[in-house]
Design an enzyme around this catalytic site. Structure first.
Site, PDB file in Angstrom:
ATOM      1  NE  ARG A 172      -4.132  -1.618   1.735  1.00 46.32           N
ATOM      2  CZ  ARG A 172      -4.445  -2.627   2.688  1.00 46.32           C
ATOM      3  NH1 ARG A 172      -3.513  -2.786   3.840  1.00 46.32           N
ATOM      4  NH2 ARG A 172      -5.370  -3.469   2.579  1.00 46.32           N
TER       5      ARG A 172
ATOM      6  CE  LYS B  53       0.308  13.532 -15.684  1.00 46.44           C
ATOM      7  NZ  LYS B  53       0.098  13.647 -17.102  1.00 46.44           N
TER       8      LYS B  53
ATOM      9  CD  GLU C  13       8.111  15.597 -22.914  1.00 43.38           C
ATOM     10  OE1 GLU C  13       7.642  16.779 -22.432  1.00 43.38           O
ATOM     11  OE2 GLU C  13       7.314  14.325 -23.309  1.00 43.38           O
TER      12      GLU C  13
ATOM     13  CE  LYS D 103       6.310  16.872 -15.317  1.00 43.11           C
ATOM     14  NZ  LYS D 103       6.521  15.699 -15.949  1.00 43.11           N
TER      15      LYS D 103
ATOM     16  CD  GLU E 147      -2.799  15.742 -16.843  1.00 40.70           C
ATOM     17  OE1 GLU E 147      -1.798  16.010 -17.715  1.00 40.70           O
ATOM     18  OE2 GLU E 147      -3.051  14.496 -16.705  1.00 40.70           O
TER      19      GLU E 147
ATOM     20  CG  ASN F 191      -1.653  16.439 -21.019  1.00 38.50           C
ATOM     21  OD1 ASN F 191      -0.520  15.763 -20.597  1.00 38.50           O
ATOM     22  ND2 ASN F 191      -2.631  16.787 -20.452  1.00 38.50           N
TER      23      ASN F 191
ATOM     24  CG  HIS G 196       0.682   9.560 -25.084  1.00 42.22           C
ATOM     25  ND1 HIS G 196       0.170  10.214 -23.856  1.00 42.22           N
ATOM     26  CD2 HIS G 196       2.078   9.692 -24.805  1.00 42.22           C
ATOM     27  CE1 HIS G 196       1.092  10.448 -23.155  1.00 42.22           C
ATOM     28  NE2 HIS G 196       2.003  10.021 -23.383  1.00 42.22           N
TER      29      HIS G 196
ATOM     30  CG  HIS H 227       7.650   9.819 -24.492  1.00 39.54           C
ATOM     31  ND1 HIS H 227       6.141   9.551 -24.448  1.00 39.54           N
ATOM     32  CD2 HIS H 227       7.916  10.979 -23.889  1.00 39.54           C
ATOM     33  CE1 HIS H 227       5.631  10.606 -24.070  1.00 39.54           C
ATOM     34  NE2 HIS H 227       6.779  11.446 -23.747  1.00 39.54           N
TER      35      HIS H 227
END
Length: 351
Positions: free
Chosen positions: A108, A130, A172, A215, A225, A233, A240, A254
């Site tokens: 957990r 994320k 990026e 960022k 978000e 995004n 994506h 990516h």
């Protein structure tokens, strides 16, 4: 505790401090087959890591799946891991995404530290909370928001990268320039990217810090978000889809997928939100010069649109885009018709 981002000049000291401030009855280090050889060798003799248990997973995004997660959960369980253990993710975005998800779910939740080793992970994947894995042919379909306790950035790892992985991360940074201000955008599109990683690493390090601050700004104002963070995004709705499309054929990195996505979304921004044509053309020229072109045809359009429909940002089956009215002028929650999407794909192929 609040996530701490450390620009490291002394990796041995900074890793020791980070571990000391996390629960760590046992330390696990997650690497892939590449970072085991190129990066783990640089730190494995540090005193703070002398009793760490190494977990090695397959390399590339094709291993960012539930099978690999199960492998890591089992290794930690068999190794006596508890919720008071600490996981160190040493690698690129695949390792930090998957490792963060493992740490968020094992017992957990447990403390974890990200040590990104690629430019992409430094400026994007390891910062912002994320975590996740690919599932059912879709990128990052399963995951959770959870900050690492520490993110330790050391640009000496960039010397281990090939040109393609440097460029993947740099796209990026280009996105961060587009959503911030003219000065940063101009610096990024005029940087001699073709000369990395052999030259200009000192200049790149300063630009990495600036990029991370962009960022961080969006993450702080919108950690889950719900609104403005969707600026991050930009380029990713198309990107994506390109990435998922390529996984069934010839996988692309990516950052390359995002670069091609930014061409499409700059086109939509020009026709829908009045992004300046000259800056669009300058940015597109930079991308095409450094990233080449994506080998799609008209026959791929319907599949790409179907992939976009599965994007997590969508609501009620409507494809959602982040577009730009200018450098730093972010317009979230934009839509486009199927005809406009196909025009953007035409522009990518022919523009």
């Amino acid at each position: 505790m609040e996530q701490r981002i450390v620009i490291s000049e002394n990796l041995q000291k900074d890793i020791a401090i980070a571990i000391s401030e996390c629960e760590h009855d046992k330390i696990f280090v997650l690497v892939d087959e590449t970072t085991e050889k190129t990066c783990w060798t640089l730190i494995k003799r540090f005193l703070s890591l002398r009793n760490a248990e190494l977990i090695v997973i397959g390399t590339t995004d094709t291993h960012k799946n539930l099978e690999t997660v199960t492998q890591v959960w089992k290794a930690m369980s068999d190794g006596g891991g508890t919720r008071h253990s600490c996981l160190i993710n040493l690698g690129g975005g695949m390792v930090t995404d998957l490792g963060g998800f493992v740490a968020s779910t094992f017992k957990r939740g447990m403390d974890f530290i990200n040590i990104p080793t690629t430019l992409l992970a430094m400026v994007d994947a390891s910062v912002g909370g994320k975590t996740g894995i690919n599932f059912n042919g879709l990128k990052n379909e399963i995951g959770a928001f959870n900050d690492a306790n520490y993110v330790i950035l050391c640009t000496k790892f960039l010397k281990t990268l090939d040109v393609e992985n440097i460029r993947s991360g740099y796209s990026e940074m280009l996105k961060h320039g587009l959503i911030s201000n003219d000065a940063l955008w101009s610096k990024i599109v005029n940087f001699p990217l073709a000369e990395l990683p052999h030259k200009h690493l000192d200049v790149l390090q300063k630009m990495v810090v600036e990029s991370i601050h962009v960022k961080e700004h969006y993450v702080i104002v919108d950690p889950r978000e719900k609104g403005l963070r969707r600026a991050l995004n930009f380029g990713h709705t198309f990107g994506h889809a390109f990435e998922s499309w390529s996984l069934k054929r010839n996988p692309i990195l990516h950052g390359y997928a995002v670069a091609y996505g930014m061409i499409c979304e700059l086109y939509l921004s020009t026709i829908k939100t009045q992004f300046p044509v000259d800056k669009m053309r300058q940015t597109v020229a930079f991308i095409k010069e450094n990233y080449g072109t994506l080998n799609i045809t008209c026959d791929d359009y319907d599949e790409l649109i179907d992939l976009m429909l599965h994007d997590k940002k969508n609501m009620s089956g409507i494809i959602n885009f982040t577009l730009l009215g200018g450098i730093g002028d972010v317009r979230i929650n934009q839509t486009a018709t199927e005809e406009e999407i196909k025009e953007a794909l035409d522009f990518l192929r022919e523009g």
